[in-house]
Design a protein around this motif. Structure first.
Motif, mmCIF file in Angstrom:
data_model
loop_
_atom_site.group_PDB
_atom_site.id
_atom_site.type_symbol
_atom_site.label_atom_id
_atom_site.label_comp_id
_atom_site.label_asym_id
_atom_site.label_seq_id
_atom_site.Cartn_x
_atom_site.Cartn_y
_atom_site.Cartn_z
ATOM 1 N N MET A 167 -24.547 -11.693 31.684
ATOM 2 C CA MET A 167 -25.132 -12.687 30.787
ATOM 3 C C MET A 167 -24.143 -13.119 29.733
ATOM 4 N N GLU A 168 -23.424 -12.135 29.227
ATOM 5 C CA GLU A 168 -22.450 -12.430 28.189
ATOM 6 C C GLU A 168 -21.344 -13.337 28.735
ATOM 7 N N ARG A 169 -20.908 -13.046 29.954
ATOM 8 C CA ARG A 169 -19.823 -13.839 30.546
ATOM 9 C C ARG A 169 -20.293 -15.239 30.900
ATOM 10 N N VAL A 170 -21.486 -15.309 31.472
ATOM 11 C CA VAL A 170 -21.923 -16.601 31.999
ATOM 12 C C VAL A 170 -22.618 -17.441 30.933
ATOM 13 N N LEU A 171 -23.482 -16.816 30.127
ATOM 14 C CA LEU A 171 -24.260 -17.581 29.155
ATOM 15 C C LEU A 171 -23.748 -17.440 27.732
ATOM 16 N N GLY A 172 -22.822 -16.503 27.516
ATOM 17 C CA GLY A 172 -22.303 -16.320 26.166
ATOM 18 C C GLY A 172 -23.364 -15.869 25.175
ATOM 19 N N VAL A 173 -24.203 -14.885 25.560
ATOM 20 C CA VAL A 173 -25.301 -14.517 24.680
ATOM 21 C C VAL A 173 -24.886 -13.735 23.430
ATOM 22 N N GLY A 174 -23.741 -13.064 23.473
ATOM 23 C CA GLY A 174 -23.282 -12.452 22.227
ATOM 24 C C GLY A 174 -23.923 -11.134 21.857
ATOM 25 N N ILE A 175 -24.156 -10.284 22.847
ATOM 26 C CA ILE A 175 -24.664 -8.956 22.518
ATOM 27 C C ILE A 175 -23.509 -8.030 22.153
ATOM 28 N N PHE A 176 -22.403 -8.222 22.851
ATOM 29 C CA PHE A 176 -21.254 -7.355 22.616
ATOM 30 C C PHE A 176 -20.114 -8.073 21.897
ATOM 31 N N ASP A 177 -20.184 -9.391 21.792
ATOM 32 C CA ASP A 177 -19.060 -10.151 21.273
ATOM 33 C C ASP A 177 -19.149 -10.266 19.749
ATOM 34 N N PRO A 178 -18.191 -9.656 19.034
ATOM 35 C CA PRO A 178 -18.262 -9.682 17.573
ATOM 36 C C PRO A 178 -18.217 -11.098 17.010
ATOM 37 N N GLN A 179 -17.577 -12.012 17.732
ATOM 38 C CA GLN A 179 -17.518 -13.396 17.251
ATOM 39 C C GLN A 179 -18.914 -13.993 17.154
ATOM 40 N N LEU A 180 -19.816 -13.495 17.983
ATOM 41 C CA LEU A 180 -21.170 -14.030 17.987
ATOM 42 C C LEU A 180 -22.138 -13.061 17.326
ATOM 43 N N GLY A 181 -21.586 -12.150 16.579
ATOM 44 C CA GLY A 181 -22.450 -11.197 15.895
ATOM 45 C C GLY A 181 -22.799 -9.965 16.711
ATOM 46 N N GLY A 182 -22.182 -9.820 17.874
ATOM 47 C CA GLY A 182 -22.493 -8.673 18.717
ATOM 48 C C GLY A 182 -21.657 -7.456 18.340
ATOM 49 N N ASP A 183 -21.893 -6.371 19.065
ATOM 50 C CA ASP A 183 -21.202 -5.125 18.763
ATOM 51 C C ASP A 183 -20.512 -4.605 20.027
ATOM 52 N N PRO A 184 -19.191 -4.625 20.049
ATOM 53 C CA PRO A 184 -18.495 -4.211 21.268
ATOM 54 C C PRO A 184 -18.698 -2.730 21.578
ATOM 55 N N VAL A 185 -18.958 -1.934 20.562
ATOM 56 C CA VAL A 185 -19.091 -0.498 20.814
ATOM 57 C C VAL A 185 -20.453 -0.177 21.414
ATOM 58 N N LEU A 186 -21.407 -1.064 21.185
ATOM 59 C CA LEU A 186 -22.725 -0.883 21.782
ATOM 60 C C LEU A 186 -22.606 -0.743 23.299
ATOM 61 N N PHE A 187 -21.719 -1.529 23.876
ATOM 62 C CA PHE A 187 -21.533 -1.420 25.316
ATOM 63 C C PHE A 187 -21.177 0.001 25.713
ATOM 64 N N GLN A 188 -20.293 0.606 24.931
ATOM 65 C CA GLN A 188 -19.864 1.955 25.308
ATOM 66 C C GLN A 188 -21.036 2.925 25.253
ATOM 67 N N HIS A 189 -21.902 2.745 24.286
ATOM 68 C CA HIS A 189 -23.094 3.613 24.236
ATOM 69 C C HIS A 189 -23.936 3.435 25.496
ATOM 70 N N PHE A 190 -24.209 2.182 25.826
ATOM 71 C CA PHE A 190 -25.005 1.926 27.030
ATOM 72 C C PHE A 190 -24.308 2.477 28.267
ATOM 73 N N PHE A 191 -23.035 2.146 28.362
ATOM 74 C CA PHE A 191 -22.297 2.521 29.566
ATOM 75 C C PHE A 191 -22.290 4.034 29.755
ATOM 76 N N TRP A 192 -21.984 4.762 28.707
ATOM 77 C CA TRP A 192 -21.881 6.209 28.875
ATOM 78 C C TRP A 192 -23.243 6.876 28.938
ATOM 79 N N PHE A 193 -24.252 6.181 28.443
ATOM 80 C CA PHE A 193 -25.575 6.775 28.590
ATOM 81 C C PHE A 193 -25.902 6.938 30.075
ATOM 82 N N TYR A 194 -25.401 6.019 30.886
ATOM 83 C CA TYR A 194 -25.502 6.233 32.325
ATOM 84 C C TYR A 194 -24.361 7.098 32.816
ATOM 85 N N SER A 195 -23.158 6.688 32.474
ATOM 86 C CA SER A 195 -22.000 7.228 33.191
ATOM 87 C C SER A 195 -21.723 8.659 32.848
#
Ligand code: HEM
Ligand SMILES: [Cu+2]
Lengths: 313, 550
Positions: B230-258
C-alpha cells in the motif's frame, strides 16, 4: 589469554569498550566450555555405549526430576547474571554525562555528515578531543543507516524523522573506523567514515584550519563541496535557474545593480563580502534574507567558492 | 481406491500396491490428497529451491573472496543476497520440515489415515508453488535489493520487484497457515485409539507448537507486507516519515512475526531430533514431558521477545531491558532439550547410522548456535555485534545448520519408509562428516569477522577481513561437496529394488508398524496403541498395532 581477546575483538578505544569486553569474554568462555562439555558427553556416550549386538537391552529410564531441575536452574542463574551484566553496560552507554560535547550526525546515501558546536561541518571525517565525553545526535535524510564504531563497541541507528543519540569518551588518540551497519542500498559498504581522536591541541588546529580535506582538496572542488554542504545550494543554483537568491551561473565579471541603486562588479572582493556581510549589498529583485557566514567558513573555503564561481560560465 | 483397503481387511496385504505405485500417472500425483504424496512433492520442491538458494550462496561467497569486486557488481550482489535470503527463508526452511517430513510422517506417527483436511493440504502445496513462482518472477522485474527483511523506508523507495516479492511472501504465508491448521486439527482429532497427549511421539508435539506459531504469527506478517505494498503503490504513509509515518514501526510488525518464525524454523528440527535419538539409542527418551512442554514454552515465549532485533534502533532503555530479560528465558527450554537428548544417549545402545550421525552434528551445531544467542540477548554485547557477521554466523548455525541438518537426519531416517529403499550407508556416513566440517569451516570464521567489526550485507570490505572470508568461502565449497554427495547417493538409491522391511531401524513409533512404503491408507486397519512411543522394554509386546476388525 589476552591473545584470544585480541584475536576476537579489535583494540578498545573508548571507556565503554572495557565494559563490553568483560562480558563478551565471559560468554565466549561459557560457549567454549559448554561446547566441549556437551561434545565430550556425546563422544563418551558414543564410545562407551556403541551398539555391539542387536539384542542389547537398555535400562528403562524415563526421567529424573532432580537432575532436570538442576540443569534448568543452573542455566537460569547463569543467564540472569548475563542479563544484569549486559544491562549494566547498556545503561552506562545510554546516559550521556551533562558536560558532553554535542555533535550532530546526519546519514544520507552514502555519506556521514558531522556538525560541530561551532558550526564547522565535515563529511566522513569526525574529529573529537580525547578524554572528552562526546554526544552524537543522529538523524538521516533518506533511509535508515546505522553508525558503528567497533573499537568503541558502539552502534546506533540514524533514522529519518527522529533523533537518536550515542555517546562515548575516546581514551586513545588515533584514527578509528566507522561503518554503516544498516543496509542502505548500493553504496552501503562504502558508507565509511573515520573518527580522529585528537589531542586538545590537534583539535584546536582542526577547528581553526579545518581537517585535511579542507587543507588539501583542490580549491575548485572544495568550493563545490561547500556549495553543496553548507546550505548555499538551497538558495543559489549553478545552472541559471532563479532561486531565493541569484544563480551563480555566469556572474563572474558581470555588473550587479544593488537595491541601493549602485552597480557592483562581481569579483573576488565582492564575493567575499557577500558571504561575510550579505546585507551590505543586496541584488535588486531579491530579499535581504541571506545569513552571514562569518565564522562558519574558513578562509580556504571562501577561496574555494571564489574559484568555483569563477568556473561557472 | 478403497479396494486396497477392503482387500487388506480381507488379509491379502502383502499383494497390495504401495502409495507410490497406485494410482499411477502424473495427474494422479498432481491431484492427490494423500498426505504422503503431498509430503514428497513438498520435499522435492523444497530441495529444488534449496539448490537454487545454495547456488546463490556460493555466488555470494565467491564474490566475497576478495575485498573489492570479484565476480559481480554491487547492485547484482545486493539482489543475489536478497534472493538467497528470501528463498532460503520463505521457500526452504520454513516449509522444509513441516511441509515435507511433517506431511509425510505426522499422520503415520499418529496412526491416522491422513491429515484432517486432505484437500486443504493439497491446496497448501499449490499456494506454495504460486508463491514460489511469484518470488522467482521478481527477477523479470529487475530483482529485489532490500534484503529479506524489507526494512522501510528503503523498501518503499527502492525500485524493482519489491511489491511482487512482498506479495509472494504474503501468499507463502497462507501455505504455512494451511499446514498449521491441518496439523492442529489432525493432532486433536486423529490420534490412534489409546494415544493420549502424552503418548504422542515428540515429533507431534514439535509440529503442534510450530503450528501454533504458524497460525498466530503469520497473519501479522501478511498484514505488514500488505502495508508495504500500500505504501509503495498508494503512498499511504504508515512507515514514511515524510508523510508522518514511523519507519521503525515496520520493524516491530516484521519481527513480531519473524521472531516467532525463527522458531517455526527450529522447533520442527528439534522435533525430528527427538525421534531419531531414541531410535538409534534404543532407549526411552529422557524427560518426555520436559521436551514436550519446552516446545510449547518456546512457541509462546517466542511471541514476547521480538524487539531484541531492535536494541540499537532507538528503543527506550526500559523497553530494551524488558526485551533482553524475556529473551534469556528462551535459553532455558533450549538448554533443557539438549541435556535431555544427551541423557537419552546415556547408557543406550547407540548405532551410528546416517540419521544418528546427522543428529549428533545437530547437537554440536545447535549448542554453538544456541549459546551464541546469549551474546545477542545481552544488551551491551548486542550493541557491538548487531548487524555484523556475528549475527550472520549465529543465524546460520541455528537456521541453516540446525534446521537443515535435522532435515537431513529426518530424510535419512524416513527414506526407507518413503521409498522402501536404502541408500549407500557408507557414503551417507562420509557425507555427514563432510557436511559437518564444511559447515563449521564456512560459518565459524564469521563469528570472528563479526566480533572484529565486519558488518553484514557488505559488498566491499576492508582488506584486514580477507583471510577469514577466504576460509569461509573454501568452507562453502566443502559444504556444497557434502550436499552434492548426499544428493548423488539418495538418487542412486532409486536403482535399488524396493525391499526394505517395515521397521529397518527398530523404532517404536507407529510408522514402523506398516509396510515400507505404506499403502495408500497407511495401515491395514486401524492401529491401536499398545505401548508408548519410545518403549524399548522387552515387555510389553513389541507390536504397537493391533488390527481392529472393520
Ligand atoms: C552453503 C550454504 C550457505 C552459505 C555459504 C551462505 C552464505 C550466506 C551469506 C554470505 C549471506 C550474506 C550475509 C550478509 O551479507 O549479510 C547469507 C545470508 C543469509 N542466509 Fe545463507 N548461506 C548458506 C546457507 C543458508 C541456508 C541453508 C539458509 C536457510 C536455512 C540461509 C539463510 C540465510 C538468510 C536468512 C540470510 C540473510 C539474508 C539477508 O540478510 O537478507 N543460508 N548467507
Ligand atoms: Cu547506510
Amino acid at each position: 589469554m589476552n591473545w584470544f581477546r585480541d584475536f576476537l575483538l579489535p583494540r578498545g578505544g573508548a571507556t565503554h569498550a572495557g565494559e563490553m569486553d568483560g562480558l563478551f569474554m565471559f560468554i565466549t568462555w561459557l560457549t567454549v566450555f559448554f561446547f566441549f562439555f556437551n561434545g565430550g558427553l556425546i563422544f563418551y556416550a558414543v564410545r562407551r555405549w556403541r551398539r555391539r549386538s542387536d539384542k542389547e537391552v537398555t535400562p528403562h529410564i524415563t526421567h529424573d526430576t532432580r537432575l532436570e531441575l538442576i540443569w534448568s536452574l543452573i542455566p537460569l542463574g547463569v543467564v540472569m547474571l548475563i542479563f544484569l551484566w549486559g544491562f549494566q553496560g547498556y545503561v552506562k552507554a545510554w546516559v550521556a554525562p551533562n558536560d558532553s560535547m554535542e555533535i550532530i550526525v546526519t546519514g544520507k546515501k552514502w555519506v556521514w555528515e558531522f556538525e560541530y558546536p561551532d558550526g564547522t561541518r565535515t563529511l566522513n571525517d569526525l574529529h573529537v578531543p580525547v578524554n572528552q565525553p562526546v554526544k552524537l545526535v543522529m538523524t538521516s535524510e533518506d533511509v535508515i543507516h546505522s553508525f558503528y564504531i567497533p573499537e568503541f563497541r558502539l552502534k546506533r541507528d540514524a533514522i529519518p524523522g527522529r533523533y537518536t543519540e550515542l555517546w562515548f569518551t575516546a581514551t586513545e588518540p588515533g584514527v578509528y573506523q566507522v561503518y554503516c551497519t544498516e543496509y542502505c542500498g548500493k553504496g552501503h559498504s562504502d558508507m565509511l567514515a573515520r573518527i580522529f581522536v585528537d589531542t586538545p591541541e590537534q583539535y584546536e588546529t582542526f577547528l581553526r584550519e579545518g581537517d585535511e580535506q579542507v587543507r588539501k582538496m583542490p580549491l575548485k572542488e572544495l568550493g563545490r563541496l561547500v556549495w553543496e554542504n553548507k546550505g548555499c545550494a538551497t538558495c543559489h543554483s549553478i545552472d541559471g535557474t532563479r532561486g531565493q537568491g541569484p544563480s551563480w551561473k555566469g556572474i563572474w565579471g558581470q555588473k550587479h545593480r544593488g537595491t541601493d541603486g549602485k552597480e557592483y562588479l562581481v569579483d573576488a572582493e565582492y564575493i567575499r563580502q557577500s558571504i561575510l556581510m550579505p546585507q551590505a549589498m543586496v541584488v535588486q529583485g531579491y530579499e535581504p534574507i541571506m545569513p552571514t557566514y562569518q565564522g562558519l567558513l574558513r578562509e580556504r573555503e571562501i577561496l574555494g567558492l571564489i574559484e568555483f564561481i569563477k568556473e561557472l560560465q | 481406491m478403497s479396494e486396497a483397503v477392503l482387500h487388506a481387511g480381507a488379509g491379502h496385504a502383502a499383494h497390495h500396491a504401495d502409495y507410490l505405485e497406485e494410482p499411477k500417472g502424473l495427474w494422479s500425483w498432481l491431484t492427490t490428497v494423500d498426505h504422503k504424496r503431498i509430503g514428497l512433492m513438498y520435499m522435492w520442491s523444497v530441495l529444488f529451491f534449496f539448490l537454487v538458494g545454495g547456488i546463490f550462496a556460493l555466488l555470494i561467497r565467491l564474490e566475497l573472496l576478495t575485498p573489492k569486486q570479484t565476480i559481480m557488481d554491487a547492485e547484482t550482489y545486493n539482489r543475489v543476497f536478497t534472493l538467497h535470503g528470501a528463498i532460503m527463508t520463505f521457500l526452504v526452511i520454513i516449509p522444509a520440515i513441516p511441509g515435507a517430513l511433517g506431511n509425510f510422517a505426522l499422520p503415520l506417527l499418529l496412526g491416522a489415515k491422513d491429515v484432517a483436511f486432505p484437500r486443504l493440504n493439497l491446496a497448501s502445496l499449490y499456494v506454495y508453488w504460486t508463491g514460489a513462482a511469484m518470488a522467482v518472477a521478481t527477477l523479470a522485474l529487475g530483482g529485489v535489493d532490500t534484503g529479506w527483511t524489507f526494512y522501510t523506508p528503503y523498501s518503499t523507495t527502492t525500485g524493482g520487484g519489491v511489491s511482487l516479492m512482498v506479495l509472494a511472501a504474503f501468499v507463502l504465508g497462507f501455505s504455512s497457515i494451511f499446514t498449521g491448521v491441518n496439523f492442529i486439527a489432525t493432532i486433536h482429532k486423529l490420534r490412534a485409539p489409546g494415544m493420549g497427549w502424552f503418548e504422542m511421539p515428540l515429533f507431534a508435539w514439535g509440529m503442534y507448537a510450530t503450528a501454533l506459531i504458524q497460525i498466530l504469527a503469520t497473519p501479522v506478517l501478511g498484514i505488514t507486507l500488505l502495508l508495504i505494498v500500500m505504501e509503495r503503490v498508494l503512498g499511504v504513509g504508515i512507515f514514511d516519515p515524510q508523510l508522518g509515518g514511523d519507519p521503525v514501526l515496520f520493524q516491530h510488525f516484521f519481527w513480531f512475526y519473524s521472531h516467532p518464525a525463527v522458531y517455526i524454523m527450529i522447533l520442527p528440527a528439534m522435533a525430528v531430533i527427538s525421534e531419531v535419538i531414541p531410535t538409534f539409542s534404543r532407549k526411552t527418551i529422557f524427560g518426555y514431558k520436559a521436551i514436550a512442554f519446552s516446545s510449547v514454552a518456546i512457541a509462546l515465549l517466542g511471541f514476547l521477545v521480538w524487539a531484541h532485533h531492535m536494541f540499537v534502533a532507538g528503543m527506550s532503555l526500559f523497553a530494551g531491558a524488558i526485551f533482553s530479560f524475556l529473551t534469556f528465558f528462551i535459553a532455558i527450554p533450549s538448554a533443557i532439550k539438549v541435556f535431555n537428548w544427551i541423557a537419552t544417549m546415556w547408557r543406550g545402545s547407540i548405532s551410528l547410522e546416517a540419521p544418528m550421525l546427522h543428529a549428533i552434528s545437530f547437537l554440536l551445531i545447535f549448542t554453538i548456535g544456541g549459546l551464541t544467542g546469549l551474546f545477542l540477548a545481552a544488551l551491551s554485547t548486542d550493541v557491538h555485534l548487531h548487524d555484523t557477521y556475528f549475527v550472520v554466523a549465529h543465524f546460520h548455525y541455528v537456521m541453516a545448520g540446525s534446521n537443515l541438518i535435522a532435515m537431513l537426519a529426518g530424510m535419512h531416517y524416513w527414506w526407507p519408509k518413503m521409498y522402501g529403499r536404502l541408500y549407500n550407508k557408507k557414503l551417507a556416513a562420509i557425507a555427514s562428516a563432510i557436511i559437518f566440517i564444511g559447515f563449521n569451516l564456512t560459518f565459524l570464521p564469521q563469528f570472528v569477522l563479526g566480533s572484529r567489526g565486519m558488518p553484514r550485507r557488505y559488498f566491499n570490505y576492508l582488506p584486514q577481513f580477507q583471510d577469514l572470508h577466504v576460509v569461509s568461502t573454501v568452507g562453502s565449497w566443502v559444504l556444497a561437496a557434502g550436499l552434492f554427495l548426499t544428493a548423488a547417493y539418495l538418487l542412486a538409491s532409486f536403482r535399488q529394488p524396493k525391499g526394505m522391511p517395515a521397521n529397518p531401524w527398530g523404532g517404536r513409533t507407529l510408522e514402523w508398524e506398516t509396510t515400507s512404503p505404506p499403502t495408500t491408507h497407511n495401515f491395514e486397519g486401524q492401529p491401536v496403541l499398545q505401548h508408548g512411543p519410545y518403549d524399548y522394554r522387552p515387555e510389553p509386546a513389541p507390536v504397537g498395532v493391533k488390527e481392529m476388525a472393520h
